[in-house]
Scaffold this motif. Sequence first.
Motif, PDB file in Angstrom:
ATOM      1  N   HIS A  11      14.819  87.681-153.738  1.00 21.77           N
ATOM      2  CA  HIS A  11      15.568  88.658-152.811  1.00 21.77           C
ATOM      3  C   HIS A  11      15.874  90.160-153.392  1.00 21.77           C
ATOM      4  O   HIS A  11      15.757  90.181-154.928  1.00 21.77           O
ATOM      5  CB  HIS A  11      16.826  88.133-152.732  1.00 21.77           C
ATOM      6  N   HIS A  12      15.771  91.040-152.822  1.00 26.39           N
ATOM      7  CA  HIS A  12      16.043  92.508-153.498  1.00 26.39           C
ATOM      8  C   HIS A  12      17.558  92.412-153.780  1.00 26.39           C
ATOM      9  O   HIS A  12      18.385  91.785-153.386  1.00 26.39           O
ATOM     10  CB  HIS A  12      16.109  93.596-152.132  1.00 26.39           C
ATOM     11  N   ASP A  21      18.474  86.100-157.204  1.00 24.89           N
ATOM     12  CA  ASP A  21      17.549  87.030-156.957  1.00 24.89           C
ATOM     13  C   ASP A  21      16.224  86.597-157.359  1.00 24.89           C
ATOM     14  O   ASP A  21      15.172  87.183-157.018  1.00 24.89           O
ATOM     15  CB  ASP A  21      17.963  88.475-157.174  1.00 24.89           C
ATOM     16  N   GLU A  59       9.295  90.172-151.123  1.00 19.10           N
ATOM     17  CA  GLU A  59      10.059  88.860-151.617  1.00 19.10           C
ATOM     18  C   GLU A  59       8.812  88.001-151.759  1.00 19.10           C
ATOM     19  O   GLU A  59       8.090  87.563-150.802  1.00 19.10           O
ATOM     20  CB  GLU A  59      11.125  88.551-150.767  1.00 19.10           C
TER      21      GLU A  59
END
Length: 104
Positions: A11-12, A21, A59
Amino acid sequence: MVKCRRFIFAHHFDGLPKESDFQLVEEETPELKDGEILAESIFCSVDPYMWTFSRGLSEGVTMIGECCGKIKYREHVTEGFENMPKAFIGMLVGENTGKAVVKL
């Protein structure tokens, strides 16, 4: 077969990076080809500048960083029984890298 682990960018970042993340993936390494080596990572670093760089990543891609490691395995393969004398002489004069193997 040797297992390897790599971190996937999941994930950003929203603020500081969190464990969620990233995703740790374990998989088998493919067979080494002639001239390739297997290295064991001792430590890896993902520097703070990567936070801004990560905004351009999709991603699911492998995170990029720097690692320090040691070579675990290297082999030099010669094909065919008929090339065994050439492989042996090459081993004696330093033409091979790593373990010399004759593939029959």
